[in-house]
Design a protein around this motif. Sequence first.
Motif, PDB file in Angstrom:
ATOM      1  N   ARG A 210     -95.917 -38.005  82.209  1.00  0.00           N
ATOM      2  CA  ARG A 210     -95.603 -37.467  80.884  1.00  0.00           C
ATOM      3  C   ARG A 210     -95.390 -35.956  80.940  1.00  0.00           C
TER       4      ARG A 210
ATOM      5  N   TYR B  48     -99.957 -33.505  74.797  1.00  0.00           N
ATOM      6  CA  TYR B  48     -99.187 -34.754  74.808  1.00  0.00           C
ATOM      7  C   TYR B  48     -99.458 -35.621  76.042  1.00  0.00           C
TER       8      TYR B  48
ATOM      9  N   PRO C  70    -100.908 -38.967  73.841  1.00  0.00           N
ATOM     10  CA  PRO C  70     -99.518 -39.006  73.372  1.00  0.00           C
ATOM     11  C   PRO C  70     -99.344 -39.573  71.972  1.00  0.00           C
TER      12      PRO C  70
END
Length: 702
Positions: A37, A504, A508
């Motif tokens: 991510r 995040y 998330p």
Amino acid sequence: MSEFSRTLVTSALPYANGPVHLGHLAGVYLPADMYVRYKRLKGEDVIHIGGSDEHGVPITLTAEKEGISPKDVVDRYHTMNLDAFTKCGISFDYYGRTSSPLHHETAQDFFREIEQKGIFRKKSEKQFFDPKAGRFLSDRYVTGTCPICSNPEANGDQCEQCGTHLSPVELINPKSKLSDATPELRETMHWYFPLGRFQPALEAFVNSHEEDWRQNVVNYSRTWLRQGLSDRAITRDLNWGIAVPLDSDDAAGKVLYVWFDAVLGYISFTKEWAEKQGDAERWKTYWQDPGSRLVNFIGKDNVVFHTLMFPAILLAWNEGRRTGIYNLADNVPASEFMNFEGRKFSKSRNYAVYLGEFLEKFPADTLRYSIAMNYPESKDTDFSWTDYQNRTNGELADTLGNFIKRSVDFTRARFDAVVPVECTTEEWASLGIDWPETLRQLDEAFEQFHFREAVSIGMDVARSANRFLTGSEPWKVIKSDPEAAAKTMALSLNLCHALSLLLYPVIPETCNRIHSMLGFEGTLEEQFVRGRSMVDVLLASPLKKGHRIGEKSEILFVKLDDSDIEPELRKIEKLLQQAERKEASAVEAEMVFKPEITFDDFLKVDLRVAKVLAAEKVKKAGKLLKLQLQVGASTRQVLAGIAKNYKPEEMVGKNVVLVANLAPRKIRDEVSEGMILAVEGDGGDLFVIEPSGTEINGKQVQ
């Protein structure tokens, strides 16, 4: 800037014979997901490949225990685990299965390629055969008495009581798990992979990563290399797996050993991903382009499979080729273990918190955050319900959630839900947060796999933001200086946006809710996958004057009351009581005396005092020490399962009691000419009996 154009991330393949627990999540899947991510937020080309390991003896044992087919087992647990990963936000680009046709084809292609090069070695050997079941027995299908600790229920590959790695033929009184029959040794032929042939290349490979790999990865790898790599079987006599792709009598009824087949799943799953992208050849870009980086996320129990065995398979494929050459891993970030309330997770004892069950009661992001802040990077860590409650209530609800909601709610109430003024670059830099340095530290932490540090950086910004808003007191200042209050809220909303990016990778779902509360459409990730980097965004204040925030405000984290976790604590207490009863039963069982013998029988046992002249560890047998003993004028070699409690150098010079007339026995390719006496203490610790006195060497113990 990375020297690589793209990154392929793989996560270790869990066996599809049971549900994944929080230990699995902490060690492999969450760190891999956070890393992926983060890479996506930087606008980099990265894909995350995972899947189920659906072959091997654990699958067939589960099937036979439940009276169903192996396919029924893998279908159930593949679906169950993928569902749990999805609910936890683990963002695989593809999650495959080693039972798929393309995986079978890929593994068979590797076998053929290496076989045609003449690299494999064929060996005939004697293995146990169950005459009642009419089949050869893999190691886990044989049980018997451990030759080291006398545990009567040792498996053919390892004794769970003393931890010694075994082969089935070393067991005393072996029995087949299929029929309880006494197995017979019969001749069978198997293919072996000569790991030793690739030892120089593997040593160079490991040495080249001495500076950038974790120390535990380098140490595990070098331990095996120092012991010398030997031939390793890659076929088995089993009725579930990938058939050996040869039309010969030798190959009939044989399948590829799961250690050879499973790691190739990373390749076959990437092929399946590429097909779904509409470009069947795209997988080669990630595996065979020198500009691509391969990162294997694993637990520490999988290190040598990814630093020695998998690379050896790829080296064997690459040998003599000019095209189609595979990249070796650039990094293998292996974690240590996460324990549960002070004890090791254990599926066999049902001492675990299973991921799917957890997510039925509690939010995924609170779990992700708690585990990330206890990530077992360099040592074992612990998950506890109290720590989970404290982090949820304090760091997530009181710090992060409180700041976001106050900022959004006050803007909606007093500034008509729009960013009231423009933030200048100077004002953005005046918050007390050194953005360039913060982003440098964040990047370094993620790129070096220091996930706890990376998450802490984000939470430190949340604490600074909370202090800024509380200290500025816009709810008071607005009465006397509306412009100052407007500046405070513009900066606070931009801090909300910054936090949605910084955190995040770990939370998330929450950060996308913040993104929506700030008035943005779509997901955060959609903003950055097209080559745009969050770094550029965070160096400026992106929420301009007049930007309208979202229509709804929500509580991001619900605090946990003691009553919420009390049932979980009771469940732990029950599990511990069950474990204690089991241990008590084991102690009670130990007090069941062996059959009565006569005095004449006892006189047959010759116990002698011996002195330890030398001691060393036995290769690939973590619990065994090889002792050279002086018994009077003679010397003996004895293997003793005491390495857990004694270092080799600690044994040298000790007097011990030797069973001197025990028939020699071969253990781990070494001959043991007797046994030494030891007492078992709490937790299975062994304490060697040490007679004292002068001139007692060789004397008989009366």
